[in-house]
Design a protein around this motif. Structure first.
Motif, mmCIF file in Angstrom:
data_model
loop_
_atom_site.group_PDB
_atom_site.id
_atom_site.type_symbol
_atom_site.label_atom_id
_atom_site.label_comp_id
_atom_site.label_asym_id
_atom_site.label_seq_id
_atom_site.Cartn_x
_atom_site.Cartn_y
_atom_site.Cartn_z
ATOM 1 N N THR A 126 0.824 -1.194 0.000
ATOM 2 C CA THR A 126 0.000 0.000 0.000
ATOM 3 C C THR A 126 0.863 1.251 0.000
ATOM 4 N N VAL A 127 1.910 1.229 0.803
ATOM 5 C CA VAL A 127 2.760 2.416 0.931
ATOM 6 C C VAL A 127 4.149 2.139 0.346
ATOM 7 N N LEU A 128 4.557 2.993 -0.577
ATOM 8 C CA LEU A 128 5.894 2.882 -1.153
ATOM 9 C C LEU A 128 6.807 3.891 -0.458
ATOM 10 N N ALA A 134 7.489 9.174 0.875
ATOM 11 C CA ALA A 134 6.516 8.104 1.067
ATOM 12 C C ALA A 134 5.273 8.369 0.233
ATOM 13 N N LEU A 135 4.777 7.322 -0.433
ATOM 14 C CA LEU A 135 3.587 7.448 -1.267
ATOM 15 C C LEU A 135 2.574 6.390 -0.839
ATOM 16 N N ASP A 136 1.366 6.822 -0.526
ATOM 17 C CA ASP A 136 0.301 5.905 -0.116
ATOM 18 C C ASP A 136 -0.669 5.698 -1.258
ATOM 19 N N VAL A 142 1.132 11.832 -0.792
ATOM 20 C CA VAL A 142 2.582 11.767 -0.899
ATOM 21 C C VAL A 142 3.167 12.719 0.123
ATOM 22 N N GLU A 143 4.232 12.310 0.799
ATOM 23 C CA GLU A 143 4.921 13.273 1.653
ATOM 24 C C GLU A 143 6.400 12.999 1.645
ATOM 25 N N ARG A 144 7.153 14.095 1.847
ATOM 26 C CA ARG A 144 8.597 13.945 1.923
ATOM 27 C C ARG A 144 9.081 14.633 3.190
ATOM 28 N N ALA A 145 9.892 13.930 3.963
ATOM 29 C CA ALA A 145 10.423 14.429 5.225
ATOM 30 C C ALA A 145 9.271 14.953 6.089
ATOM 31 N N GLY A 146 8.152 14.272 6.054
ATOM 32 C CA GLY A 146 7.020 14.660 6.883
ATOM 33 C C GLY A 146 6.121 15.728 6.289
ATOM 34 N N GLN A 147 6.590 16.396 5.235
ATOM 35 C CA GLN A 147 5.782 17.450 4.613
ATOM 36 C C GLN A 147 4.880 16.872 3.535
ATOM 37 N N PRO A 148 3.588 17.148 3.596
ATOM 38 C CA PRO A 148 2.694 16.674 2.536
ATOM 39 C C PRO A 148 2.971 17.361 1.206
ATOM 40 N N ILE A 149 2.839 16.604 0.122
ATOM 41 C CA ILE A 149 3.053 17.147 -1.220
ATOM 42 C C ILE A 149 1.795 16.905 -2.031
ATOM 43 N N THR A 150 1.312 17.934 -2.686
ATOM 44 C CA THR A 150 0.109 17.796 -3.517
ATOM 45 C C THR A 150 0.504 17.500 -4.956
ATOM 46 N N LEU A 151 0.015 16.369 -5.468
ATOM 47 C CA LEU A 151 0.330 16.012 -6.852
ATOM 48 C C LEU A 151 -0.947 15.907 -7.684
ATOM 49 N N GLN A 152 -0.842 16.270 -8.943
ATOM 50 C CA GLN A 152 -1.942 16.026 -9.877
ATOM 51 C C GLN A 152 -1.984 14.535 -10.171
ATOM 52 N N ASN A 153 -3.064 14.129 -10.799
ATOM 53 C CA ASN A 153 -3.258 12.724 -11.101
ATOM 54 C C ASN A 153 -2.106 12.100 -11.887
ATOM 55 N N GLN A 154 -1.755 12.730 -12.963
ATOM 56 C CA GLN A 154 -0.718 12.195 -13.827
ATOM 57 C C GLN A 154 0.635 12.184 -13.130
ATOM 58 N N LEU A 159 5.034 9.196 -10.414
ATOM 59 C CA LEU A 159 5.849 8.951 -9.219
ATOM 60 C C LEU A 159 5.637 7.523 -8.721
ATOM 61 N N GLU A 160 4.408 7.078 -8.752
ATOM 62 C CA GLU A 160 4.107 5.715 -8.307
ATOM 63 C C GLU A 160 4.913 4.698 -9.115
ATOM 64 N N TYR A 161 4.965 4.917 -10.424
ATOM 65 C CA TYR A 161 5.718 3.988 -11.265
ATOM 66 C C TYR A 161 7.202 4.050 -10.956
ATOM 67 N N LEU A 162 7.721 5.263 -10.828
ATOM 68 C CA LEU A 162 9.144 5.419 -10.515
ATOM 69 C C LEU A 162 9.480 4.736 -9.198
ATOM 70 N N MET A 163 8.631 4.939 -8.189
ATOM 71 C CA MET A 163 8.914 4.379 -6.873
ATOM 72 C C MET A 163 8.790 2.859 -6.875
ATOM 73 N N SER A 164 7.870 2.339 -7.684
ATOM 74 C CA SER A 164 7.699 0.890 -7.718
ATOM 75 C C SER A 164 8.916 0.222 -8.370
ATOM 76 N N ARG A 165 9.708 0.997 -9.077
ATOM 77 C CA ARG A 165 10.925 0.457 -9.685
ATOM 78 C C ARG A 165 12.144 1.211 -9.181
ATOM 79 N N ALA A 166 12.102 1.643 -7.954
ATOM 80 C CA ALA A 166 13.192 2.447 -7.406
ATOM 81 C C ALA A 166 14.522 1.733 -7.596
ATOM 82 N N GLY A 167 15.527 2.496 -8.017
ATOM 83 C CA GLY A 167 16.850 1.919 -8.194
ATOM 84 C C GLY A 167 17.088 1.386 -9.597
ATOM 85 N N GLU A 168 16.006 1.164 -10.373
ATOM 86 C CA GLU A 168 16.173 0.672 -11.739
ATOM 87 C C GLU A 168 16.061 1.828 -12.721
ATOM 88 N N VAL A 169 16.794 1.696 -13.829
ATOM 89 C CA VAL A 169 16.646 2.704 -14.873
ATOM 90 C C VAL A 169 15.311 2.477 -15.574
#
Lengths: 225, 225
Positions: A126-128, A134-136, A142-154, A159-169
Motif C-alpha cells: 500500500t505504501v511505497l 513516502a507514497l500511499d 505523498v509526503e517527503r520528510a514529513g511534509q505533505p506534497i500535492t500532486l496532480q493525477n498524472q 511517481l508511483e511507477y518510478l517508486m515501484s521500480r526504485a533503483g532501476e533505470v
DNA sequence: GTCCTCTCATGAAGATTCTCGTGGTGGAAG
DNA sequence: CTTCCACCACGAGAATCTTCATGAGAGGAC
C-alpha cells in the motif's frame, strides 16, 4: 461458487442470499462475527461478503483475523458509512472490494462475478517508501520528510511507477507504456515536461535529489548514498 | 538468464552479447534466421532478442513460427525502422516488446530485466469486436460498420473497458477504478459525462444502440438481439 | 393516472494535461 | 581546448478532460 454472507440484519442477508442463489451460487449465512469467523476459517469458500458493522467480532477484525490465518479467499465489504477513511480501513485490512449500502442488486452481482473471476491477484504494498519520500496508494497521498506534497493525477501515477521500480533505470518508452498507456511514440517531450514538474514538487527545496537523469537511457529514482 | 540473440550484424551482436554477459546472463548468438529458429525451438531460453531484418528467415516470420510451435519465451524485437506500422506488426506477430536501433545499452538492459521479471503474462486479444463495432488495441483505432471513429484518450479507454466486458453490467465504481484509477468516489458525474460523449460518437447515427443504461446499477455494452 | 423523487444526460465553464518552441548542458570529435 | 551535436529543462499557449448546473426521464407511492 460457494459464498458466505456475514450480515446481522436478517432482511438484508436474505435479500442478498436469495439473489445470489438465483444466479446459481451456493450461499451460507452467518448473523454475527463469531459464527462468521468460525465458518470462514473452516469451510472452503470462494468469496466472503462481510458487513462492516457486526455484533461480537466486527467486520474489520474478522477480515484481519481471517487473513492472519492465511486464508486468501476474496472479501467483499459492505459498508453504510460512505466516507473515504472507512473504505481505506477495509481495504487495508485485506478486503478486495467494498460496496456502499444501500446498493442495487445488479451492482452486487457484477462485483461478485468480478471477484470470482479474479480469484487471487498478486498482493502489492500500500505504501511505497524511498529515503524520506513516502507514497500511499490507497489514500493517494505523498509526503517527503514529513511534509505533505500535492500532486496532480498524472504526476502521481508517474511517481508511483518510478517508486515501484526504485533503483532501476526506467526508459522513456516504459513510462509511455505504463503511465500513459501509449503503445506508440507520441513524438513529443511529454515525459520530460511531467518529469520537470514532478521534480519541482518532489526534489526542489529538499537537501538531496531523488530523481536522476540517465543520459541516453531514461531516469532513476534512487535514495542518496 | 539464458538469452538468445539473433542478429546478422556481427558488431551489434557482439555489443549486445558482451553487455549482457557482464550482467551475469548466459548468451548465445545466431547470425541468421534459420539458425535462430533452430536454436529458439530447441533449447530452453528465457528470452529471445531478435533483429527485424534478417537474411534467410526474417525476424517477423521467425517469431510467428516460434509462437506457432507453442514456445512462450518472451521476445524482444530490434528494429531500425521507427514507423508505427512496423512495431505493430512485430507485436502482432507475438513479440513482447520492441526497441528501436540505435539504442543505449542501459535501455536494453532495463527492458531485458523487465521481460525477465514478467516471465509470461496472460495473452489478450488485439482486436475487440461487438456487433459491427471493432476496436484495435495496438493501432488504437475504432470503427463501426466500416466507418472510422475518432476517440479521445479517455473515451478510448472507456470503450476498451466496456468492450472487454461486453454483455456484463459494469458499475460506475468499476469504471472509476479501472478506467480512471480512482479508488474513491469523486462525487461528480464524470462517468456520465464521458459516457454521453462516447455515445455521441459510437451510437449516434447508427441504427442500433450498443451502449445501454442499467438504472441503479451501471451500463452494459451489448449487441442488439 | 398523477405526482414526486431519484437517477441520468448534456452543455458550458474551469482546471489540468499536452504540445511546441527556445535555451541550456553534457559528451564526443577534431 | 574549442566546437558541434544530441538530449534535456522549462515556460507559454492549445487541446483535452473534469466539474458544475440544469433539465429530462424513469419508477414508485398514493
Amino acid at each position: 461458487m460457494k459464498i458466505l454472507v456475514v450480515e446481522d440484519d436478517a432482511s438484508t442477508a436474505d435479500y442478498i442470499a436469495r439473489g445470489l442463489k438465483e444466479q446459481g451460487h451456493v450461499v451460507d449465512k452467518a448473523a454475527n462475527g463469531r459464527d462468521g469467523l468460525f465458518l470462514a476459517a473452516g469451510e472452503g469458500y470462494d468469496l466472503l461478503i462481510v458487513d462492516r458493522m457486526l455484533p461480537g467480532v466486527d467486520g474489520l477484525k474478522l477480515v484481519k483475523t481471517v487473513r492472519g490465518a492465511g486464508v486468501e479467499t476474496p472479501v467483499l465489504f459492505l459498508t453504510t458509512l460512505g466516507g473515504l477513511d472507512d473504505r481505506v480501513a477495509g481495504l487495508e485490512a485485506g478486503a478486495d472490494d467494498y460496496l456502499v449500502k444501500p446498493f442495487a442488486f445488479a451492482e452486487l452481482a457484477a462485483r461478485v462475478n468480478a471477484l470470482g473471476r479474479r480469484a487471487s491477484r498478486p498482493v502489492q504494498d500500500t505504501v511505497l517508501r524511498v529515503h524520506d519520500l513516502a507514497l500511499d496508494r490507497l489514500k493517494r497521498t505523498v509526503e517527503r520528510a514529513g511534509q505533505p506534497i500535492t500532486l496532480q493525477n498524472q504526476e502521481f501515477r508517474l511517481l508511483e511507477y518510478l517508486m515501484s521500480r526504485a533503483g532501476e533505470v526506467v526508459t522513456r518508452t516504459m513510462l509511455l507504456e505504463n503511465v500513459w498507456d501509449f503503445h506508440f511514440d507520441p513524438k513529443t517531450n511529454i515525459v520530460e515536461t511531467h518529469m520537470s514538474r514532478l521534480r519541482g514538487k518532489v526534489d526542489r527545496g529538499f537537501d538531496a535529489e531523488l530523481i536522476h537523469t540517465v543520459r541516453g537511457a531514461g531516469y532513476v529514482l534512487r535514495a542518496p548514498r
